[in-house]
Structures are given as C-alpha cells and as structure tokens.
Write a protein that holds these residues in place. Structure first.
Motif, mmCIF file in Angstrom:
data_model
loop_
_atom_site.group_PDB
_atom_site.id
_atom_site.type_symbol
_atom_site.label_atom_id
_atom_site.label_comp_id
_atom_site.label_asym_id
_atom_site.label_seq_id
_atom_site.Cartn_x
_atom_site.Cartn_y
_atom_site.Cartn_z
ATOM 1 N N ASP A 157 -5.218 0.409 9.079
ATOM 2 C CA ASP A 157 -6.753 0.673 9.585
ATOM 3 C C ASP A 157 -7.212 -0.561 8.425
ATOM 4 N N ILE A 158 -6.009 -1.262 7.149
ATOM 5 C CA ILE A 158 -6.421 -1.414 6.119
ATOM 6 C C ILE A 158 -5.866 -2.797 6.589
ATOM 7 N N SER A 159 -4.687 -3.143 7.032
ATOM 8 C CA SER A 159 -4.330 -3.454 7.038
ATOM 9 C C SER A 159 -4.596 -4.607 8.214
ATOM 10 N N LEU B 252 -10.944 3.523 -2.594
ATOM 11 C CA LEU B 252 -9.362 4.243 -1.493
ATOM 12 C C LEU B 252 -8.399 4.568 -2.189
ATOM 13 N N VAL B 253 -7.616 2.934 -3.071
ATOM 14 C CA VAL B 253 -6.518 3.288 -3.343
ATOM 15 C C VAL B 253 -6.433 4.171 -4.940
ATOM 16 N N GLY C 130 -2.269 6.603 9.012
ATOM 17 C CA GLY C 130 -3.895 5.554 10.439
ATOM 18 C C GLY C 130 -4.609 4.808 9.013
ATOM 19 N N ARG C 131 -4.699 5.638 7.514
ATOM 20 C CA ARG C 131 -5.297 4.866 6.508
ATOM 21 C C ARG C 131 -4.927 3.631 6.532
ATOM 22 N N MET C 132 -3.488 3.051 6.592
ATOM 23 C CA MET C 132 -2.917 1.898 6.141
ATOM 24 C C MET C 132 -3.131 1.065 7.031
ATOM 25 N N LEU D 201 -1.893 7.511 0.448
ATOM 26 C CA LEU D 201 -2.595 7.335 2.098
ATOM 27 C C LEU D 201 -2.873 7.371 2.991
ATOM 28 N N ALA D 202 -3.137 7.780 4.092
ATOM 29 C CA ALA D 202 -2.438 8.384 5.228
ATOM 30 C C ALA D 202 -1.990 7.375 6.216
ATOM 31 N N LEU E 68 -12.096 -1.636 -1.657
ATOM 32 C CA LEU E 68 -11.024 -0.989 -1.109
ATOM 33 C C LEU E 68 -10.364 -0.110 -2.857
ATOM 34 N N LEU F 60 0.891 -0.846 0.434
ATOM 35 C CA LEU F 60 -0.021 0.373 -0.412
ATOM 36 C C LEU F 60 0.410 1.469 -0.143
#
Length: 328
Positions: A238-240, A325-326, A234-236, A231-232, A322, A226
């Motif tokens: 979150d995704i993980s 977002l990406v 925190g968002r990275m 991506l911020a 996802l 990612l």
C-alpha cells in the motif's frame, strides 16, 4: 489595398512567413508568443492564437512541449528517382529474406538501442501519443519497416523506452540513512525521471502495472526501506503504491500541459489570461466566498502552480503521516 481587407490573423501569419523566408527566424527558433503577437499587433489573444494555428497546420511552425512554438525544419531536397535503391547500405545481420515482410535492407548501424533512443527523443519532444514506428524510422532515416527487425511493434517499443528511461537514474547502493531518508531519495529520483520524460506517466493505470525491470528496481528499493519494520505485506505494498501514486499523479499533468500547449499554442500563463474575465465573475458572484477572498488576497501576482513545490509539500506530508505507522 487587398492586404488591408485580410483578417488580422492572416496578416500576422503572412508577416511571420516573410520573416521566416528572409532568414530572420531560422528552423528551430522560437517564434513570438501569442501574448507578444497580441501586444505587437493590438489584437486579442484568440486572434494571435489563430495565426499560429494556421502556420502549424501548413507546417511552417511546430509546437514543442516545454519549448514553445518554433520554426519547423525545412524539408530536405527531393531525391532523384532510383537514388534510394542505389544508395541503400548493405543489409545488417538481421536483414533480407521474405520473413522481413518487405522491410528492405537496413543500415549496418541500426540497432535496438538506436531505435529506443530515437523513440524516446520523439516522446520527449512531442508526447507519447505522437510516437509511431513509422515516425521512428523517419527520424533514423531508414525504411518504414526496418525497426520491426529489432522491435516487435509499438507496444514492445514503449516498454523498452520506459525501461531505458527508468534506468537513467538509480538509487544508491549501499543505501544510506533511515527509512525516511531512503524513501525521500527514491521519490526524488523518480520525480526527476518523470520531469525528464513526462510521457512515463502515460504508461498505464496503477491497476495494470507494467513489469518493467528498471521500474521494479525502484520499487524494490522502496520496499527494502520499509522491510523489517513490522509492517504487514499488504501494508508495505500500500505504502509503495501510494508513494508512486503521489509522484505519478503530479507527473501526469506535465504531459497534459504539454499536449494542451501543442493544441492551443498557449502556455499555461497565456491560457490563464484568457480566463481572467471568468475568474473575476466567479470571484464577484459571492457564491464561493473563501475562493473569492483568497483570490483577492493573492493580488495581481495570482497563484503560482509550481509542480516541484507541490511534489515536495505532498512528499513531506506523506512521510509525516507514514511515520505514525512505521514508528508508532
């Protein structure tokens, strides 16, 4: 005449004991399922289950997750008094001394790696709840305190087991494909590991992550897929976490099913058969019309709860969402 007055479950248990004693069923052989026993003896599933439960309690059979109920190993011959001390192997490099806490001499070939592998074998077969330091020692044929020379205790042992298990498969280097292909690869590798070792899903809640090196390596591979996408931080993360939660959220039920099978002697299909009357009553009640319609449309084959199918379906839906977002 007396045998005829015995309850049916005792007659079933006695017949299985006879077959085991006669060698028809050897240690490790799978015994007839509750469904088969119920059909052969013309009894209810609950009666057949009671017979197998009686045999398990006396140690004649044992339930093995993902295998079923099998004939238990026969106990080895008793050792004559004094044989243990006479046959004890020389102490290893960390043996002897008051600091060992009375552990006694350890075999030359005892090592942390052997202890971890023995512990993994126990957890794979019986679940993480069945793991004890004493049980590991018994499996290795060493004194009860010997493993403590190499591992501080059960908590440390579980972390070592998890690290070894997560290290059995790794993501390819250098990574190939785009972010989606890399996340798919990462997820499927972890799913395969949870399939192999369902107890991994019992390590702890997401709110208390364990710093397990080989698990962190899988997480790093996910985050790297990612990285550089705008991506911020925190968002990275979150995704993980969400991807890991999807994998572990399904895997936790693999271990729960194994525990339920060991406790009841019924596999999931056999247990569902005991619920058919209740399902039919709910379906006919009219209170849940959509559920009732789906049950009728499925017909006699019913619904097949396939964890691998659910994993793939959920992974595809997760990655489709996802992508917005990406790539959005």
């Amino acid at each position: 005449m007396a045998e005829r007055t015995d309850p049916p479950y005792l007659r079933i248990a006695a017949d299985l004991r006879r077959r085991i004693a006669a060698g028809e069923l050897a240690p490790g052989d799978r015994v007839p399922s509750t469904r088969r026993l119920a059909a052969d003896w013309g009894v209810a599933l609950a009666t057949a289950t009671k017979a197998l439960t009686a045999l398990r309690l006396e140690g004649t059979v044992e339930a093995r997750p993902r295998v079923g109920t099998v004939v238990a190993p026969r106990p080895g011959p008793a050792r004559p008094p004094g044989a243990g001390a006479a046959a004890a192997p020389p102490a290893g490099p960390r043996a002897a001394g008051p600091a060992a806490g009375g552990a006694g001499p350890a075999p030359d070939d005892l090592s942390r790696d052997r202890i971890v592998r023995a512990a993994i074998a126990i957890a794979d077969a019986e679940g993480l709840a069945a793991l004890t330091m004493r049980g590991v020692a018994a499996r290795l044929g060493v004194a009860a305190m010997s493993p403590y020379r190499y591992v501080g205790g059960r908590e440390e042992l579980v972390l070592l087991m998890a690290d070894a298990a997560f290290g059995e498969l790794s993501c390819p280097e250098p990574p190939a494909g785009g972010w989606r292909e890399r996340l798919e690869t990462s997820a499927r590798i972890r799913w395969a590991l949870y399939r192999r070792h369902p107890w991994l899903a019992q390590l702890g809640p997401l709110t208390r992550p364990q710093l397990i090196p080989n698990l962190l390596a899988h997480g790093e591979w996910t985050l790297a897929a990612l990285d550089g996408r705008g991506l911020a931080p925190g968002r990275m993360l979150d995704i993980s976490v969400l991807l890991h939660g999807h994998i572990e959220g399904l895997a936790v039920h693999l271990e729960r099913e194994a525990q339920a099978r060991a406790a009841t002697g019924l596999d999931d299909e056999e247990w569902m058969e005991t619920q058919l009357t209740g399902v039919e009553a709910v379906t006919l009640s009219g209170r849940f019309p959509v559920f009732g319609r789906l049950v009728r449309e499925l017909g006699p084959d019913g619904y097949d709860l396939d964890f691998d199918h659910l994993f793939e379906t959920g992974l595809r839906a997760f990655l489709d969402g996802l992508a917005r977002l990406v790539e959005g």
